[in-house]
Write an enzyme that holds these catalytic residues in place. Structure first.
Site, PDB file in Angstrom:
ATOM      1  N   GLY A  57      -7.196 -19.146  13.037  1.00  0.00           N
ATOM      2  CA  GLY A  57      -6.384 -18.020  13.505  1.00  0.00           C
ATOM      3  C   GLY A  57      -5.874 -17.125  12.384  1.00  0.00           C
ATOM      4  O   GLY A  57      -5.925 -15.898  12.505  1.00  0.00           O
ATOM      5  N   ILE A 160     -13.519 -19.797  21.327  1.00  0.00           N
ATOM      6  CA  ILE A 160     -13.927 -20.532  20.122  1.00  0.00           C
ATOM      7  C   ILE A 160     -13.622 -22.025  20.246  1.00  0.00           C
ATOM      8  O   ILE A 160     -14.327 -22.871  19.701  1.00  0.00           O
ATOM      9  CB  ILE A 160     -13.191 -19.938  18.883  1.00  0.00           C
ATOM     10  CG1 ILE A 160     -13.619 -18.486  18.651  1.00  0.00           C
ATOM     11  CG2 ILE A 160     -13.450 -20.781  17.633  1.00  0.00           C
ATOM     12  CD1 ILE A 160     -12.801 -17.751  17.595  1.00  0.00           C
ATOM     13  N   ASP A 193     -23.132 -20.654  14.148  1.00  0.00           N
ATOM     14  CA  ASP A 193     -24.457 -21.270  14.034  1.00  0.00           C
ATOM     15  C   ASP A 193     -25.470 -20.268  13.487  1.00  0.00           C
ATOM     16  O   ASP A 193     -26.332 -20.613  12.675  1.00  0.00           O
ATOM     17  CB  ASP A 193     -24.912 -21.795  15.414  1.00  0.00           C
ATOM     18  CG  ASP A 193     -23.927 -22.804  15.974  1.00  0.00           C
ATOM     19  OD1 ASP A 193     -23.501 -23.688  15.221  1.00  0.00           O
ATOM     20  OD2 ASP A 193     -23.555 -22.673  17.162  1.00  0.00           O
ATOM     21  N   HIS A 232     -23.311 -25.229  21.526  1.00  0.00           N
ATOM     22  CA  HIS A 232     -22.656 -25.372  20.227  1.00  0.00           C
ATOM     23  C   HIS A 232     -22.189 -26.812  20.009  1.00  0.00           C
ATOM     24  O   HIS A 232     -20.999 -27.094  19.971  1.00  0.00           O
ATOM     25  CB  HIS A 232     -21.477 -24.381  20.115  1.00  0.00           C
ATOM     26  CG  HIS A 232     -20.752 -24.523  18.809  1.00  0.00           C
ATOM     27  ND1 HIS A 232     -21.315 -24.161  17.598  1.00  0.00           N
ATOM     28  CD2 HIS A 232     -19.536 -25.021  18.501  1.00  0.00           C
ATOM     29  CE1 HIS A 232     -20.476 -24.415  16.627  1.00  0.00           C
ATOM     30  NE2 HIS A 232     -19.382 -24.951  17.140  1.00  0.00           N
TER      31      HIS A 232
HETATM   32  N1  LIG Z   1     -16.860 -22.221  18.148  1.00  0.00           N
HETATM   33  C1  LIG Z   1     -16.998 -22.578  16.888  1.00  0.00           C
HETATM   34  O1  LIG Z   1     -18.026 -22.314  16.255  1.00  0.00           O
HETATM   35  C2  LIG Z   1     -15.887 -23.284  16.181  1.00  0.00           C
HETATM   36  C3  LIG Z   1     -15.888 -23.367  14.776  1.00  0.00           C
HETATM   37  C4  LIG Z   1     -14.835 -23.992  14.153  1.00  0.00           C
HETATM   38  C5  LIG Z   1     -13.789 -24.564  14.907  1.00  0.00           C
HETATM   39  N2  LIG Z   1     -13.821 -24.459  16.251  1.00  0.00           N
HETATM   40  C6  LIG Z   1     -12.742 -25.000  17.073  1.00  0.00           C
HETATM   41  O2  LIG Z   1     -11.627 -24.106  17.016  1.00  0.00           O
HETATM   42  C7  LIG Z   1     -10.425 -24.826  17.319  1.00  0.00           C
HETATM   43  C8  LIG Z   1      -9.333 -24.502  16.303  1.00  0.00           C
HETATM   44  O3  LIG Z   1      -9.708 -24.928  15.029  1.00  0.00           O
HETATM   45  P1  LIG Z   1      -8.690 -24.770  13.786  1.00  0.00           P
HETATM   46  O4  LIG Z   1      -9.368 -25.318  12.607  1.00  0.00           O
HETATM   47  O5  LIG Z   1      -8.179 -23.366  13.737  1.00  0.00           O
HETATM   48  O6  LIG Z   1      -7.503 -25.752  14.240  1.00  0.00           O
HETATM   49  P2  LIG Z   1      -5.967 -25.702  13.769  1.00  0.00           P
HETATM   50  O7  LIG Z   1      -5.360 -26.977  14.218  1.00  0.00           O
HETATM   51  O8  LIG Z   1      -5.900 -25.360  12.325  1.00  0.00           O
HETATM   52  O9  LIG Z   1      -5.370 -24.478  14.584  1.00  0.00           O
HETATM   53  C9  LIG Z   1      -5.263 -24.490  15.965  1.00  0.00           C
HETATM   54  C10 LIG Z   1      -4.059 -23.681  16.352  1.00  0.00           C
HETATM   55  O10 LIG Z   1      -3.980 -23.706  17.776  1.00  0.00           O
HETATM   56  C11 LIG Z   1      -2.603 -23.752  18.084  1.00  0.00           C
HETATM   57  N3  LIG Z   1      -2.398 -24.220  19.443  1.00  0.00           N
HETATM   58  C12 LIG Z   1      -2.392 -25.468  19.935  1.00  0.00           C
HETATM   59  N4  LIG Z   1      -2.115 -25.462  21.244  1.00  0.00           N
HETATM   60  C13 LIG Z   1      -1.936 -24.174  21.588  1.00  0.00           C
HETATM   61  C14 LIG Z   1      -1.618 -23.511  22.796  1.00  0.00           C
HETATM   62  N5  LIG Z   1      -1.438 -24.181  23.934  1.00  0.00           N
HETATM   63  N6  LIG Z   1      -1.517 -22.177  22.778  1.00  0.00           N
HETATM   64  C15 LIG Z   1      -1.723 -21.491  21.638  1.00  0.00           C
HETATM   65  N7  LIG Z   1      -2.004 -22.049  20.463  1.00  0.00           N
HETATM   66  C16 LIG Z   1      -2.119 -23.383  20.445  1.00  0.00           C
HETATM   67  C17 LIG Z   1      -1.997 -24.690  17.046  1.00  0.00           C
HETATM   68  O11 LIG Z   1      -0.599 -24.526  16.964  1.00  0.00           O
HETATM   69  C18 LIG Z   1      -2.733 -24.232  15.809  1.00  0.00           C
HETATM   70  O12 LIG Z   1      -2.024 -23.231  15.129  1.00  0.00           O
HETATM   71  C19 LIG Z   1     -10.829 -26.299  17.345  1.00  0.00           C
HETATM   72  O13 LIG Z   1     -11.011 -26.714  18.678  1.00  0.00           O
HETATM   73  C20 LIG Z   1     -12.167 -26.313  16.629  1.00  0.00           C
HETATM   74  O14 LIG Z   1     -12.977 -27.391  16.977  1.00  0.00           O
HETATM   75  C21 LIG Z   1     -14.847 -23.840  16.900  1.00  0.00           C
HETATM   76  O1  LIG Z   2     -17.808 -28.838  13.718  1.00  0.00           O
HETATM   77  C1  LIG Z   2     -16.735 -28.589  14.258  1.00  0.00           C
HETATM   78  O2  LIG Z   2     -16.046 -29.453  14.818  1.00  0.00           O
HETATM   79  C2  LIG Z   2     -16.196 -27.189  14.227  1.00  0.00           C
HETATM   80  C3  LIG Z   2     -17.198 -26.163  14.622  1.00  0.00           C
HETATM   81  O3  LIG Z   2     -17.712 -26.373  15.891  1.00  0.00           O
HETATM   82  C4  LIG Z   2     -18.296 -25.963  13.612  1.00  0.00           C
HETATM   83  O4  LIG Z   2     -19.451 -25.834  14.001  1.00  0.00           O
HETATM   84  O5  LIG Z   2     -17.988 -25.878  12.416  1.00  0.00           O
END
Ligand SMILES: NC(=O)c1ccc[n+]([C@@H]2O[C@H](COP(=O)([O-])OP(=O)(O)OC[C@H]3O[C@@H](n4cnc5c(N)ncnc54)[C@H](O)[C@@H]3O)[C@@H](O)[C@H]2O)c1
Ligand SMILES: O=C(O)C[C@H](O)C(=O)O
Length: 368
Positions: A57, A160, A193, A232
């Site tokens: 974020g 995401i 990806d 994904h």
């Molecule tokens: N789609 C993709 O390619 C991809 C890539 C990387 C990570 N991700 C996913 O993205 C998500 C976040 O990853 P991150 O590293 O930023 O995690 P993080 O823990 O650093 O940040 C997540 C944020 O979400 C907030 N949060 C939790 N519950 C919430 C709610 N109900 N409303 C609003 N905010 C809320 C937390 O307070 C935190 O600030 C994970 O599920 C991760 O697996 C997806």
């Molecule tokens: O691998 C993970 O859990 C986070 C994300 O989906 C990624 O591809 O980096």
């Protein structure tokens, strides 16, 4: 500081922007509209990031604040949103930034948004699969999507939060239940990806293999495009290396090596971070690129095509990642997969098996 002094009144005014009380909602929204006109211009878009204080974020908020297509940027989280907002708001770019903290402010955060980007939720630790995040993240995504239903049902949503293969079906079911579902406006973000595939094709192939793909030597990874289809997570991530642009050929060993590395890119980062989360910086980059593509589509730019996990008829599955053409309503067209070679056809069958289970799990979570 004296109560009632000019300084204390100014701080109260700033705080009221960060946490607008409900009684001031109408006045605040007028103020927001005025700010939007003066700073962002009539053509800017309103974008909300939900989970804006997290690992993804925060850098994503920074990148969106730099995007000239954004006139208003709403940063929502259940923790630390005021601090991140204060920090980002000092950047001298056009977008007006507002912070929203906790569930009572979710509706204000979402009101009138054109694009909602959702990186809220827990990330993986070593040894976990993305599906291990389902129990926590499914509920988070459900709650946030219920907010979207109420406050900006016509917004384009970039999802995401993992497991994307299940959270996108969850979002669709929430929207269907409320009667606001428009499949064109719901997009699972699989851009990382593609970003990884483009990088690994140029980098790794040349560095770690005695390569017959020397055609790509010297090419900027930004000029390479590998379509990545399916979903994904693990085997559902299917890079179509036969369709790399600019065209280049790989040996069977290179194809197998690259496919496995692209499928395990997320795990590579999770292991390197050793318990401190998953990909955040490369993800913020990928999410910002994808959000920019969606905004260019909304603006009416022609020929904006990216891969995304969307409602699809490309296979027999209800959702599938493939190239999509983005436009004024979100997804204008889901493009066909194109010709696949034997290796890709075999991997596609594997991907579909796992995807079907993950999609059904998301659907059942809402329908149960
Ligand atoms: N789609 C993709 O390619 C991809 C890539 C990387 C990570 N991700 C996913 O993205 C998500 C976040 O990853 P991150 O590293 O930023 O995690 P993080 O823990 O650093 O940040 C997540 C944020 O979400 C907030 N949060 C939790 N519950 C919430 C709610 N109900 N409303 C609003 N905010 C809320 C937390 O307070 C935190 O600030 C994970 O599920 C991760 O697996 C997806
Ligand atoms: O691998 C993970 O859990 C986070 C994300 O989906 C990624 O591809 O980096």
């Amino acid at each position: 500081m004296q109560p009632g002094s000019e300084a204390s009144r100014r701080i109260a005014r700033i705080n009221s922007h960060l946490h607008p009380p409900v009684s001031q909602m109408e006045e605040t929204s007028l103020l927001r509209r005025a700010n939007c006109r003066s700073k962002g211009g009539a053509s800017g878009f309103k974008v909300a990031i939900l989970g804006a204080a997290g690992g993804i974020g925060q850098p994503l908020a920074l990148l969106m604040k730099m995007n000239p297509l954004v006139s208003v940027l709403h940063l929502y989280d259940v923790v630390n949103a005021p601090g991140v907002t204060a920090d980002i708001s000092h950047m001298n770019t056009g977008a007006v930034v507002r912070g929203f903290l906790g569930q009572p402010q979710l509706e204000d955060a979402l009101a009138g948004m054109d694009l909602v980007v959702i990186p809220a939720g827990v990330p993986r630790k070593p040894g976990m699969t993305r599906d291990d995040l389902f129990n926590i993240n499914a509920g988070i995504v459900k709650t946030l999507c219920e907010g979207i239903v109420k406050c900006c049902p016509k917004a384009v949503v970039n999802l995401i939060s993992n497991p994307v293969n299940s959270t996108v079906p969850i979002a669709a079911e929430v929207f269907k239940k409320a009667g606001t579902y428009d499949s064109k406006r719901l997009l699972g973000v699989t851009m990382l990806d593609v970003v990884r595939a483009n990088t690994f094709v140029v980098d790794e192939t040349l560095q770690s293999l005695s390569s017959s793909s020397a055609e790509v030597l010297g090419i900027d990874p930004r000029d390479v495009n590998v379509p990545v289809v399916g979903g994904h997570a693990g085997v559902t991530i299917l890079p179509l290396l036969s369709q790399v642009n600019p065209p280049c050929s790989f040996t069977p060993e290179e194809i197998s090596y690259l496919t496995d590395r692209i499928q395990n890119g997320g795990t590579e980062v999770v292991e390197a971070k050793a318990g401190a989360g998953s990909a955040t910086l490369s993800m913020a980059y990928a999410a910002a690129k994808f959000a920019d593509a969606c905004l260019r589509g909304l603006r009416g730019d022609a020929g904006v095509v990216e891969c995304s996990f969307v409602a699809s008829q490309v296979t027999e599955l209800p959702f599938f990642a493939s190239k999509v053409r983005l436009g004024r309503c979100g997804v204008e067209e889901v493009l066909p997969l194109g010709p696949l070679n034997e290796f890709e056809r075999a991997r596609l069958e594997k991907a579909k098996k796992e995807l079907a289970v993950s999609i059904q799990k998301g659907v059942s979570f809402i329908r149960k």
